[in-house]
Design an enzyme around this catalytic site. Structure first.
Site, PDB file in Angstrom:
ATOM      1  N   ASN A 148       0.799  -1.238   0.000  1.00 46.68           N
ATOM      2  CA  ASN A 148       0.000   0.000   0.000  1.00 46.68           C
ATOM      3  C   ASN A 148       0.828   1.283   0.000  1.00 46.68           C
ATOM      4  O   ASN A 148       0.329   2.329  -0.405  1.00 46.68           O
ATOM      5  CB  ASN A 148      -1.012  -0.011   1.151  1.00 46.68           C
ATOM      6  CG  ASN A 148      -0.338  -0.020   2.497  1.00 46.68           C
ATOM      7  OD1 ASN A 148       0.761  -0.556   2.653  1.00 46.68           O
ATOM      8  ND2 ASN A 148      -0.976   0.555   3.478  1.00 46.68           N
ATOM      9  N   SER A 225       0.338  -7.623   7.150  1.00 51.92           N
ATOM     10  CA  SER A 225      -0.858  -8.065   7.863  1.00 51.92           C
ATOM     11  C   SER A 225      -0.481  -8.784   9.153  1.00 51.92           C
ATOM     12  O   SER A 225       0.623  -9.294   9.315  1.00 51.92           O
ATOM     13  CB  SER A 225      -1.664  -8.994   6.956  1.00 51.92           C
ATOM     14  OG  SER A 225      -0.868 -10.109   6.623  1.00 51.92           O
ATOM     15  N   GLY A 229       2.461 -11.483   9.976  1.00 51.96           N
ATOM     16  CA  GLY A 229       3.333 -11.026  11.068  1.00 51.96           C
ATOM     17  C   GLY A 229       3.479 -12.075  12.160  1.00 51.96           C
ATOM     18  O   GLY A 229       4.569 -12.267  12.704  1.00 51.96           O
ATOM     19  N   GLU A 246       5.070  -3.626  12.019  1.00 49.84           N
ATOM     20  CA  GLU A 246       3.928  -2.707  11.985  1.00 49.84           C
ATOM     21  C   GLU A 246       2.825  -3.422  11.217  1.00 49.84           C
ATOM     22  O   GLU A 246       3.046  -3.855  10.081  1.00 49.84           O
ATOM     23  CB  GLU A 246       4.293  -1.407  11.265  1.00 49.84           C
ATOM     24  CG  GLU A 246       5.346  -0.573  11.972  1.00 49.84           C
ATOM     25  CD  GLU A 246       4.907  -0.041  13.328  1.00 49.84           C
ATOM     26  OE1 GLU A 246       3.698  -0.072  13.634  1.00 49.84           O
ATOM     27  OE2 GLU A 246       5.797   0.363  14.095  1.00 49.84           O
ATOM     28  N   CYS A 280      -2.990   1.711   6.714  1.00 47.50           N
ATOM     29  CA  CYS A 280      -3.075   1.088   8.037  1.00 47.50           C
ATOM     30  C   CYS A 280      -3.595   2.082   9.058  1.00 47.50           C
ATOM     31  O   CYS A 280      -4.110   1.692  10.103  1.00 47.50           O
ATOM     32  CB  CYS A 280      -1.708   0.562   8.444  1.00 47.50           C
ATOM     33  SG  CYS A 280      -0.427   1.779   8.194  1.00 47.50           S
ATOM     34  N   GLU A 455       9.318   3.162  14.245  1.00 55.51           N
ATOM     35  CA  GLU A 455       9.983   3.498  12.989  1.00 55.51           C
ATOM     36  C   GLU A 455      10.022   5.027  12.871  1.00 55.51           C
ATOM     37  O   GLU A 455       9.273   5.731  13.514  1.00 55.51           O
ATOM     38  CB  GLU A 455       9.186   2.949  11.809  1.00 55.51           C
ATOM     39  CG  GLU A 455       8.993   1.444  11.887  1.00 55.51           C
ATOM     40  CD  GLU A 455       8.726   0.831  10.535  1.00 55.51           C
ATOM     41  OE1 GLU A 455       9.692   0.614   9.796  1.00 55.51           O
ATOM     42  OE2 GLU A 455       7.557   0.561  10.223  1.00 55.51           O
TER      43      GLU A 455
END
Ligand code: NAD
Length: 475
Positions: A148, A225, A229, A246, A280, A455
């Site tokens: 994305n 996702s 993850g 994340e 997200c 991050e």
């Protein structure tokens, strides 16, 4: 021309190639991209491991100059990058070009950070002994990224990793390899030494898994996702790797009765539907104080009817297609589920035109317990949930397994202050959409949304360096 993987400074062909298609015109093939193998991942890790000692020992000025050149090249090519990104992912040209600019700014920011990485000098409790705390690179980092934000997320992982002296093997999303491939080309052109940045495209279950399991990979930074993850977390625990993840969100936007609806409605439209809801940080739960619910719903309905859906490359377009057919099917399934769960569905249908287009959807009279209000849809769909008062709104906002971003629209300083403190999210917005963040400050969430340190901004050093404490007794 077919696009190959970058391993050890060479463009390496693969046994197979995958088509990259435009979701606005699925018959249009953007290019053929290498479908790498586990052996390619193995070779990339070997090249990165070989390059590591020299890159880690290089002057920070050398690393800063390399990153700064990469940033300049990205900014100079923002138009081309934006077009490629819009064609492969489906977001509008304006959003895509903005994302390319952000990638350039990230490289420039971390060029500076390469020079600013600082330790500490602390007096020992023993006389004659000095204590230094240094930050050192970790080694080879595996970067696994989603579709994305196909240039911004690779940039916000690669730039700090490289700035602080690590070498990188990047595995971009299968759906959007073209933007990451351009980034690899630019890093080559910027003078990144062979093996310092490697790109291996191909299936996550093969390339991603090989990076997670490889003993010479020191750390994994993953965005994607929750389900993928979970497997990565288990793999990293087995191979004892440092890990940062994340993942999803179900981000609440609270609209209080005192809100300025001229601010709140555009913030909700932007947060819920821009980038086709594929963020997200999207506002997927609009929690509205009961007394203004009907006025808010009417204003949202009106604003939704004015949104321009269309080809991302056309200037007037505000919302492009869903990124893939399978994502569209998933979204339409959730629209049907919202009906079955008893919500009143506004919009949400597939458009009668070529491409994976879906009208934005509001689920009115939704409850926070419905599956459509609890599961991440990752499309242009938002539940509208009534709250009796501020306390109820805060409770609803926090009643989720996720905790990435949250927002409140209010003119009350007291509500804004309380919400910022009590929200169980990593990022809180007041009178702003839940999506849309700056690149020089920390990004990340709590609860099921994130694992490990933040991050972006200076906080990225927490993940991409390891602290060493050195004691010296001057004899
Ligand atoms: P995804 O989890 O399907 O894929 C992410 C990456 O993991 C891809 O590169 C994929 O190839 C790779 N992968 C797949 N299987 C793997 C495996 N077994 N081992 C290792 N790697 C594997 O996610 P996606 O569909 O590309 O992206 C959408 C998701 O990303 C959404 O859930 C969204 O919320 C999340 N996201 C989160 C953030 C954030 O910062 N929190 C940002 C953007 C996207």
């Amino acid at each position: 021309m077919s696009k190959r993987n970058l391993i050890g400074g060479h463009w390496v062909s693969a046994a197979a190639f995958s088509e990259n298609r435009n979701p606005a015109r699925p018959e249009e093939v953007i290019g053929l991209f290498a479908r790498g193998s586990a052996e390619d991942a193995e070779q990339a890790v070997a090249a990165a491991a070989e390059a590591f000692p020299r890159w880690a020992a290089a002057s920070p000025q050398f690393r800063a100059d390399t990153l700064d050149r990469a940033g300049s090249l990205i900014l100079a090519r923002k138009g081309e990058l934006g077009r490629v990104l819009a064609r492969e992912e489906g977001k509008t040209l304006a959003e895509a070009t903005g994302e390319a600019v952000r990638a350039g700014q990230l490289f420039k920011f971390y060029a500076g950070e390469a020079l600013r990485l600082a330790g500490e000098a602390i007096d020992s409790i023993r006389s004659g002994v000095d204590v230094e705390v240094r930050r050192e690179p970790l080694g080879v980092i595996g970067l696994i990224t989603p579709w994305n934000f196909p240039i911004a997320i690779p940039a916000w992982k690669a730039a700090p990793a490289l700035a602080f002296g690590n070498t990188v093997v990047m595995k971009p999303a299968d759906l959007t390899p073209a933007s990451a491939h351009l980034l690899a080309e630019i890093l080559q052109e910027a003078g990144c030494p062979p093996g310092v940045f490697n790109l291996v495209m191909g299936p996550g279950s093969v390339i991603g898994a090989a990076l997670v399991e490889h003993p010479d990979v020191a750390a994994i930074s993953f965005t994607g996702s929750e389900s993928v993850g979970q497997g990565i977390a288990e793999g990293c625990a087995r191979s004892r790797k440092k890990l940062q993840m994340e993942m999803g969100g179900k981000n609440p936007m609270v609209v209080m009765a005192d809100a300025d609806l001229d601010v709140a409605v555009p913030a909700c439209i932007n947060g819920a539907f821009f980038s086709t809801g594929q963020r997200c940080t999207a506002s997927s739960r609009l929690i509205v104080e009961e007394s203004i619910h009907d006025a808010f719903a009417d204003r949202m309905h009106q604003a939704m009817s004015e949104l321009v859906l269309g080809d991302p490359l056309e200037a007037a377009t505000q919302i492009g297609p869903v990124a893939s057919e399978s994502q569209l099917c998933g979204n339409l399934g959730y629209v049907e589920l919202a009906r079955q769960e008893g919500a009143e569905v506004l919009g949400g249908g597939q458009l009668d035109r070529l491409g994976y287009f879906q009208a934005p959807a509001l689920f009115l009279n939704a409850s926070n317990e419905m599956r459509v209000s609890r599961e991440e849809i990752f499309g242009p769909c938002a539940s509208v949930i009534k709250a009796q008062d501020f306390e109820h709104a805060v409770a609803l906002a926090n009643d989720t397994e996720f905790g990435l971003s949250s927002g409140i629209c209010t003119t009350s300083l007291r509500y804004a202050r309380e919400f910022k403190r009590r929200s169980e999210a990593g990022m809180v917005m007041v009178n702003l959409p839940t999506a849309g963040v700056d690149y020089h400050v920390p990004f990340g969430g709590r609860k099921g949304s994130s694992v490990g340190s933040r991050e972006q901004g200076r906080y990225a050093a927490e993940f991409y360096t390891s602290v060493k404490t050195a004691y010296t007794f001057a004899v």
